[in-house]
Design a protein around this motif. Structure first.
Motif, mmCIF file in Angstrom:
data_model
loop_
_atom_site.group_PDB
_atom_site.id
_atom_site.type_symbol
_atom_site.label_atom_id
_atom_site.label_comp_id
_atom_site.label_asym_id
_atom_site.label_seq_id
_atom_site.Cartn_x
_atom_site.Cartn_y
_atom_site.Cartn_z
ATOM 1 N N ARG A 31 0.825 -1.207 0.000
ATOM 2 C CA ARG A 31 0.000 0.000 0.000
ATOM 3 C C ARG A 31 0.860 1.259 0.000
ATOM 4 O O ARG A 31 1.950 1.285 0.569
ATOM 5 C CB ARG A 31 -0.940 0.001 1.212
ATOM 6 N N SER A 32 0.326 2.280 -0.619
ATOM 7 C CA SER A 32 1.004 3.575 -0.669
ATOM 8 C C SER A 32 -0.045 4.676 -0.682
ATOM 9 O O SER A 32 -1.098 4.530 -1.306
ATOM 10 C CB SER A 32 1.885 3.681 -1.918
ATOM 11 N N VAL A 33 0.244 5.752 0.017
ATOM 12 C CA VAL A 33 -0.615 6.940 -0.004
ATOM 13 C C VAL A 33 0.048 7.961 -0.928
ATOM 14 O O VAL A 33 1.172 8.396 -0.678
ATOM 15 C CB VAL A 33 -0.803 7.540 1.400
ATOM 16 N N GLY A 34 -0.644 8.290 -1.999
ATOM 17 C CA GLY A 34 -0.082 9.202 -2.985
ATOM 18 C C GLY A 34 -0.969 10.400 -3.213
ATOM 19 O O GLY A 34 -1.800 10.765 -2.386
ATOM 20 N N ALA A 188 -2.418 8.794 -10.718
ATOM 21 C CA ALA A 188 -2.080 8.593 -9.314
ATOM 22 C C ALA A 188 -0.563 8.470 -9.224
ATOM 23 O O ALA A 188 0.048 7.676 -9.949
ATOM 24 C CB ALA A 188 -2.743 7.336 -8.766
ATOM 25 N N LEU A 190 2.215 7.352 -6.746
ATOM 26 C CA LEU A 190 2.353 6.571 -5.514
ATOM 27 C C LEU A 190 3.834 6.406 -5.167
ATOM 28 O O LEU A 190 4.587 5.775 -5.916
ATOM 29 C CB LEU A 190 1.709 5.192 -5.696
ATOM 30 N N LEU A 208 -7.143 1.490 -6.719
ATOM 31 C CA LEU A 208 -7.110 2.858 -6.244
ATOM 32 C C LEU A 208 -8.405 3.209 -5.523
ATOM 33 O O LEU A 208 -9.495 2.866 -6.001
ATOM 34 C CB LEU A 208 -6.914 3.826 -7.413
ATOM 35 N N GLU A 237 8.600 6.537 -7.653
ATOM 36 C CA GLU A 237 7.183 6.852 -7.739
ATOM 37 C C GLU A 237 6.565 6.007 -8.846
ATOM 38 O O GLU A 237 7.114 5.924 -9.946
ATOM 39 C CB GLU A 237 6.969 8.331 -8.056
ATOM 40 N N SER A 253 -5.582 13.371 -1.982
ATOM 41 C CA SER A 253 -4.865 12.146 -1.602
ATOM 42 C C SER A 253 -5.549 10.936 -2.215
ATOM 43 O O SER A 253 -6.769 10.926 -2.449
ATOM 44 C CB SER A 253 -4.840 12.003 -0.080
ATOM 45 N N LEU A 255 -5.259 6.391 -2.210
ATOM 46 C CA LEU A 255 -4.676 5.174 -1.666
ATOM 47 C C LEU A 255 -4.486 4.175 -2.805
ATOM 48 O O LEU A 255 -5.415 3.907 -3.569
ATOM 49 C CB LEU A 255 -5.576 4.574 -0.591
ATOM 50 N N GLY A 256 -3.285 3.624 -2.895
ATOM 51 C CA GLY A 256 -3.000 2.638 -3.936
ATOM 52 C C GLY A 256 -2.539 1.323 -3.343
ATOM 53 O O GLY A 256 -1.709 1.307 -2.435
#
Length: 346
Positions: A31-34, A188, A190, A208, A237, A253, A255-256
């Protein structure tokens, strides 16, 4: 009754439900917050010189093609427009006079009262006057265009990212005024630490979501990987392009979840069956009327189930409800439980 032994009741087992592990498809995700960006970021610039008199949008405003974003003081343009209109009127009068003179000379030339040279001069003057009218028309069109340019309009449909000016600012031709992001096609971005180099790859599937809309999921894939510029920094990224489903705005923001691996026949147990003990994570395997603790290795864990990669076979049954009250070798009383469904909910 004196001296007689009272019969003791048989020991009671801990009530539990039990079931066999379920085979299902599981995914290993990271998971990543981008942040949401737009591939189109036109910087709207002034095409006239003047002071800003109105700003009709702010950062975050949604705009349409051709919508007025700001207005400039148009006093100079009004003066230019009046001057161009007067010039056109003057040129038209001169053309009309030249045409009348030419017409009279043509009639007189038929009687021989006018020389050919004088007629040629009159004809040239009429043509010059017509050209002056055309020039005056062009100047008037240019003045009208200058007047229109005092209204700064959006070239695309999108979302205002930033205002570069304030009311009262003097802007000149070419000065940036407002930055807009296209709202239809989004990306996105990320971020991932350098430990993910080689693991995150172009083409991997990504899910996403927005923090405030977890129920709305967009499936995409990584289209591009690029390094994050920095000294001694090898972070990356991941770029995911997607179509805006509606209401997703650049700058917000996101979430990925990048799907790193898919296992189609993973052994899983309900999350309730997994218990933490001093020895580690265990499940309690049913052996008739007792259970034995089996230390397991856990893979993917969700809110409803856990993947068991070691320590359990598909033929064994594990305690589910009541597993947290058990110890190794405990006596149990199995009651009929509700079988686990496909989504892992009991």
């Amino acid at each position: 009754a004196c001296g007689s032994e009272q019969s003791k009741p048989p020991p009671r087992g801990t009530p539990i439900t039990a079931q066999a592990p379920q085979v299902r498809e599981v995914m290993t995700v990271e998971r990543s917050v981008g942040v949401i960006t737009s591939p189109e970021l036109p910087l709207v610039k002034a095409e006239a010189t003047g002071r800003v008199t109105e700003l009709l949008v702010d950062a975050g405003s949604e705009v349409k093609v051709g919508q007025v974003l700001a207005r400039l003081d148009d006093e100079v343009q009004d003066l230019s427009l009046d001057s161009a209109q007067a010039g056109l009127n003057r040129a038209q009068v001169q053309r009309n006079n030249a045409d009348k003179t030419l017409s009279r000379l043509v009639d007189l030339q038929k009687t021989g009262a006018v020389s050919q040279g004088a007629l040629d001069d009159a004809r040239a003057a009429a043509q010059a006057a017509a050209a002056q009218v055309n020039e005056a028309n062009a100047l008037l069109s240019q003045a009208r265009w200058g007047k229109r340019m005092t209204a700064i309009v959006s070239p695309i449909a999108g979302v205002v990212q930033q205002r570069r000016v304030a009311v009262g600012d003097l802007v000149r031709i070419g000065d940036p005024v407002i930055e807009i992001a296209a709202a239809s096609a989004l990306r996105a971005v990320l971020p991932f630490p350098e430990t993910f180099l080689g693991r995150v790859q172009v083409g991997q599937s990504v899910k996403l979501t927005l923090p405030d809309r977890p129920e709305q999921v967009i499936d995409g894939q990584i289209d591009e990987l690029r390094p994050i510029v920095g000294r001694d920094n090898r972070a990356i990224e991941a770029i995911v392009a997607f179509a805006n489903p509606g209401g997703w705005k650049p700058g917000g923001s996101i979430l990925g979840e990048v799907v790193m691996e898919v296992r189609s026949e993973a052994l899983t147990v309900p999350i309730e069956a997994l218990v933490i003990r001093p020895a580690g994570q265990v499940v309690y395997v049913l052996n008739g009327k007792t259970v034995s603790a089996s230390k397991v290795t856990v893979g993917v864990r969700t809110a409803s189930f856990a993947e068991i990669t070691e320590g359990l076979s598909a033929q064994q049954q594990v305690a589910v409800k009541g597993a947290g009250f058990l110890t190794d070798g405990a006596l149990v009383a199995v009651r009929e439980g509700q079988p686990e469904t496909k989504d892992g909910k009991g």
